[in-house]
Write a protein that holds these residues in place. Structure first.
Motif, PDB file in Angstrom:
ATOM      1  N   PHE A 125      17.567  59.241  52.730  1.00 29.56           N
ATOM      2  CA  PHE A 125      18.907  59.750  52.429  1.00 29.56           C
ATOM      3  C   PHE A 125      18.871  61.126  51.779  1.00 29.56           C
ATOM      4  CE2 PHE A 125      19.585  55.028  52.145  1.00 29.56           C
ATOM      5  CZ  PHE A 125      20.294  54.921  53.328  1.00 29.56           C
ATOM      6  N   SER A 126      17.690  61.767  51.761  1.00 28.83           N
ATOM      7  CA  SER A 126      17.617  63.130  51.240  1.00 28.83           C
ATOM      8  C   SER A 126      18.317  64.087  52.194  1.00 28.83           C
ATOM      9  CB  SER A 126      16.166  63.555  51.057  1.00 28.83           C
ATOM     10  OG  SER A 126      15.563  63.809  52.320  1.00 28.83           O
ATOM     11  N   SER A 127      18.764  65.202  51.676  1.00 28.66           N
ATOM     12  CA  SER A 127      19.462  66.188  52.516  1.00 28.66           C
ATOM     13  C   SER A 127      18.563  66.705  53.628  1.00 28.66           C
ATOM     14  CB  SER A 127      19.964  67.354  51.659  1.00 28.66           C
ATOM     15  OG  SER A 127      18.881  67.965  50.956  1.00 28.66           O
ATOM     16  N   GLY A 128      17.264  66.876  53.331  1.00 35.68           N
ATOM     17  CA  GLY A 128      16.341  67.357  54.343  1.00 35.68           C
ATOM     18  C   GLY A 128      16.152  66.371  55.478  1.00 35.68           C
ATOM     19  N   ILE A 132      17.560  66.290  59.846  1.00 38.98           N
ATOM     20  CA  ILE A 132      16.812  65.994  61.065  1.00 38.98           C
ATOM     21  C   ILE A 132      17.353  64.742  61.746  1.00 38.98           C
ATOM     22  CG2 ILE A 132      14.546  65.394  61.994  1.00 38.98           C
ATOM     23  CD1 ILE A 132      13.276  67.071  59.893  1.00 38.98           C
ATOM     24  N   ASN A 133      17.687  63.731  60.957  1.00 38.85           N
ATOM     25  CA  ASN A 133      18.252  62.506  61.533  1.00 38.85           C
ATOM     26  C   ASN A 133      19.498  62.096  60.759  1.00 38.85           C
ATOM     27  OD1 ASN A 133      18.920  60.102  62.661  1.00 38.85           O
ATOM     28  ND2 ASN A 133      16.972  59.088  62.300  1.00 38.85           N
ATOM     29  N   PRO A 134      20.675  62.390  61.295  1.00 38.28           N
ATOM     30  CA  PRO A 134      21.919  62.037  60.601  1.00 38.28           C
ATOM     31  C   PRO A 134      22.119  60.535  60.461  1.00 38.28           C
ATOM     32  CG  PRO A 134      22.372  62.834  62.823  1.00 38.28           C
ATOM     33  CD  PRO A 134      20.932  63.115  62.557  1.00 38.28           C
ATOM     34  N   ASN A 135      21.301  59.751  61.177  1.00 34.12           N
ATOM     35  CA  ASN A 135      21.387  58.293  61.085  1.00 34.12           C
ATOM     36  C   ASN A 135      20.514  57.721  59.965  1.00 34.12           C
ATOM     37  OD1 ASN A 135      22.507  55.845  62.105  1.00 34.12           O
ATOM     38  ND2 ASN A 135      20.586  55.396  63.149  1.00 34.12           N
ATOM     39  N   SER A 136      19.735  58.569  59.305  1.00 35.46           N
ATOM     40  CA  SER A 136      18.922  58.166  58.140  1.00 35.46           C
ATOM     41  C   SER A 136      17.986  56.997  58.427  1.00 35.46           C
ATOM     42  CB  SER A 136      19.823  57.835  56.940  1.00 35.46           C
ATOM     43  OG  SER A 136      20.454  58.990  56.461  1.00 35.46           O
ATOM     44  N   LYS A 137      17.349  57.012  59.597  1.00 34.12           N
ATOM     45  CA  LYS A 137      16.367  55.996  59.945  1.00 34.12           C
ATOM     46  C   LYS A 137      15.059  56.676  60.341  1.00 34.12           C
ATOM     47  CE  LYS A 137      19.370  52.553  59.720  1.00 34.12           C
ATOM     48  NZ  LYS A 137      19.287  51.486  58.673  1.00 34.12           N
ATOM     49  N   ILE A 138      13.945  56.043  59.977  1.00 37.29           N
ATOM     50  CA  ILE A 138      12.662  56.561  60.449  1.00 37.29           C
ATOM     51  C   ILE A 138      12.387  55.993  61.836  1.00 37.29           C
ATOM     52  CG2 ILE A 138      11.731  56.846  58.126  1.00 37.29           C
ATOM     53  CD1 ILE A 138      10.315  54.106  60.217  1.00 37.29           C
ATOM     54  N   PRO A 139      11.595  56.707  62.642  1.00 37.60           N
ATOM     55  CA  PRO A 139      10.950  57.992  62.404  1.00 37.60           C
ATOM     56  C   PRO A 139      11.852  59.163  62.821  1.00 37.60           C
ATOM     57  CG  PRO A 139      10.193  57.082  64.474  1.00 37.60           C
ATOM     58  CD  PRO A 139      11.142  56.069  63.901  1.00 37.60           C
ATOM     59  N   ALA A 140      11.503  60.335  62.321  1.00 39.72           N
ATOM     60  CA  ALA A 140      12.182  61.565  62.745  1.00 39.72           C
ATOM     61  C   ALA A 140      11.110  62.629  62.959  1.00 39.72           C
ATOM     62  CB  ALA A 140      13.183  62.029  61.701  1.00 39.72           C
ATOM     63  N   LEU A 141      11.288  63.442  63.987  1.00 44.00           N
ATOM     64  CA  LEU A 141      10.284  64.430  64.380  1.00 44.00           C
ATOM     65  C   LEU A 141      10.902  65.814  64.427  1.00 44.00           C
ATOM     66  CD1 LEU A 141       7.304  64.753  65.642  1.00 44.00           C
ATOM     67  CD2 LEU A 141       8.497  64.781  67.849  1.00 44.00           C
ATOM     68  N   LEU A 142      10.151  66.789  63.958  1.00 48.66           N
ATOM     69  CA  LEU A 142      10.545  68.189  64.079  1.00 48.66           C
ATOM     70  C   LEU A 142       9.446  68.923  64.834  1.00 48.66           C
ATOM     71  CD1 LEU A 142      12.806  70.194  63.217  1.00 48.66           C
ATOM     72  CD2 LEU A 142      11.340  70.819  61.283  1.00 48.66           C
ATOM     73  N   THR A 199      11.304  77.385  69.647  1.00 48.46           N
ATOM     74  CA  THR A 199      12.160  78.339  68.948  1.00 48.46           C
ATOM     75  C   THR A 199      13.577  78.252  69.495  1.00 48.46           C
ATOM     76  OG1 THR A 199      10.285  79.846  68.674  1.00 48.46           O
ATOM     77  CG2 THR A 199      12.489  80.764  68.307  1.00 48.46           C
ATOM     78  N   PRO A 200      14.533  77.810  68.674  1.00 49.72           N
ATOM     79  CA  PRO A 200      14.348  77.299  67.307  1.00 49.72           C
ATOM     80  C   PRO A 200      13.698  75.924  67.341  1.00 49.72           C
ATOM     81  CG  PRO A 200      16.607  76.967  68.016  1.00 49.72           C
ATOM     82  CD  PRO A 200      15.951  77.753  69.119  1.00 49.72           C
ATOM     83  N   PRO A 201      13.215  75.435  66.190  1.00 52.23           N
ATOM     84  CA  PRO A 201      12.600  74.107  66.158  1.00 52.23           C
ATOM     85  C   PRO A 201      13.544  73.029  66.689  1.00 52.23           C
ATOM     86  CG  PRO A 201      12.156  75.281  64.127  1.00 52.23           C
ATOM     87  CD  PRO A 201      13.152  76.112  64.879  1.00 52.23           C
ATOM     88  N   VAL A 202      12.971  72.041  67.353  1.00 52.69           N
ATOM     89  CA  VAL A 202      13.745  70.957  67.960  1.00 52.69           C
ATOM     90  C   VAL A 202      13.609  69.701  67.101  1.00 52.69           C
ATOM     91  CG1 VAL A 202      13.943  69.425  69.964  1.00 52.69           C
ATOM     92  CG2 VAL A 202      13.485  71.874  70.286  1.00 52.69           C
ATOM     93  N   ARG A 203      14.743  69.103  66.752  1.00 57.70           N
ATOM     94  CA  ARG A 203      14.699  67.822  66.052  1.00 57.70           C
ATOM     95  C   ARG A 203      14.817  66.694  67.086  1.00 57.70           C
ATOM     96  NH1 ARG A 203      20.655  66.833  63.132  1.00 57.70           N
ATOM     97  NH2 ARG A 203      21.781  66.349  65.071  1.00 57.70           N
ATOM     98  N   VAL A 204      14.096  65.613  66.839  1.00 57.01           N
ATOM     99  CA  VAL A 204      14.165  64.445  67.715  1.00 57.01           C
ATOM    100  C   VAL A 204      14.228  63.213  66.820  1.00 57.01           C
ATOM    101  CG1 VAL A 204      13.249  63.347  69.789  1.00 57.01           C
ATOM    102  CG2 VAL A 204      12.528  65.675  69.210  1.00 57.01           C
ATOM    103  N   PHE A 205      15.254  62.401  67.006  1.00 56.36           N
ATOM    104  CA  PHE A 205      15.331  61.167  66.240  1.00 56.36           C
ATOM    105  C   PHE A 205      15.621  59.993  67.167  1.00 56.36           C
ATOM    106  CE2 PHE A 205      19.565  63.116  65.978  1.00 56.36           C
ATOM    107  CZ  PHE A 205      20.433  62.065  66.284  1.00 56.36           C
TER     108      PHE A 205
END
Length: 288
Positions: free
Chosen positions: A88-91, A95-105, A110-116
């Motif tokens: 639930f940290s802002s960081g 990356i994952n607005p659903n606040s579940k692991i795992p999350a990948l950056l 460019t720009p970095p891609v988030r994947v959750f």
């Protein structure tokens, strides 16, 4: 009041004073609870996770990719302690607005891609690096059939059977019966498929196996919920054969240790930042 006497109110209200074991992991609203940036290592892929079955999916695939020589799959695996609310940290929420692991950056883009969502991460990595997913349309589709089967089925195993059989403070017969029935049905689905195929989607080892093994492989190997006898897992002979073959893969043995914080100290590598960490930084070797 007994469980049998409980009647839901007309409108549910969140009891924030409930200090249960799940109070730091479950809440009825999204968004961050505190400001905290995520750490970043030196590798192209930054993983934020915990060694649950969903977390193991990704670390196993990353180790498999490295094993076949994909150096661009080098990664840093940062530990997210969900019991302490790290998700639930802002960081992390960024990356994952659903606040579940795992999350990948993926910082190589460019720009970095988030994947959750773990299934999305497996598909992203398989497509990006061209491994563990057949190229022909029929083979790819069959592998994805089973990947999405897992994404839809695992919540019945984990949030359903695992919760009510193993974690729930009260043993509720109806809930255990309901989810045991479904878990055994799912095991039978897998057993029938594996009676005719070496791997889940055919003769090729794919992300379908990598997705399903941490849930159902660990279950039948009695590494999850302590339910092997209860579920009579020995009767699923084809699942047992498959689970053992996957377990014996060196990349699987490495990947299942990453971000793990329970079990034998030799099986716990809290964070992984270099391949040498498996030899020097497991919990039985740290500080020696």
């Amino acid at each position: 009041m007994s469980e049998q006497d409980y009647q839901p109110p007309k409108v549910w209200k969140w009891n924030q004073d409930n200090a249960s074991a799940w109070s730091k992991t479950n809440r009825p609203i999204a968004g961050p609870t505190h400001e905290k940036s995520l750490p970043q290592g030196e590798h192209p892929l930054q993983l934020y996770s915990l060694g649950t079955p969903n977390g193991q999916k990704v670390t196993i695939l990353l180790e498999e990719l490295l094993a076949v020589g994909v150096t661009a799959a080098e990664y840093d695996a940062h530990l997210i302690r969900i019991g302490e609310g790290d998700q639930f940290s802002s960081g992390f929420v960024e990356i994952n607005p659903n606040s579940k692991i795992p999350a990948l950056l993926d910082v190589s883009e460019t720009p970095p891609v988030r994947v959750f969502e773990s299934g999305a991460i497996l598909l992203y990595l398989a497509d990006k690096f061209g491994h563990f997913l057949p190229e022909d349309r029929a083979g790819r589709t069959e592998a994805l059939n089973w990947l999405f089967w897992l994404q839809g089925s695992a919540p019945y195993l984990g949030g359903g059977f695992g919760h009510f059989y193993h974690y729930a403070p009260v043993k509720i017969e109806y809930a255990i019966e309901r989810f045991t029935m479904e878990t055994k049905r799912q095991l039978d689905v897998l057993d029938r498929q594996l009676a005719e195929h070496r791997f889940i989607a055919g003769d090729e080892y794919t992300i379908a196996d990598i997705a399903i093994w941490p849930w159902y492989g660990n279950l039948v190997r009695n590494d999850q919920y302590g339910a092997a006898e209860f579920l009579d897992v020995g009767s699923y002979q084809h699942v047992q054969r498959w689970a053992e073959e996957i377990e014996n893969r060196p990349a699987v043995q490495r990947g299942r240790k990453v971000n793990r914080t329970w079990g034998e100290p030799s099986e716990q590598l809290h964070e992984r930042h270099d391949a040498a960490d498996f030899d020097t930084n497991t919990e039985d070797k740290r500080g020696k």
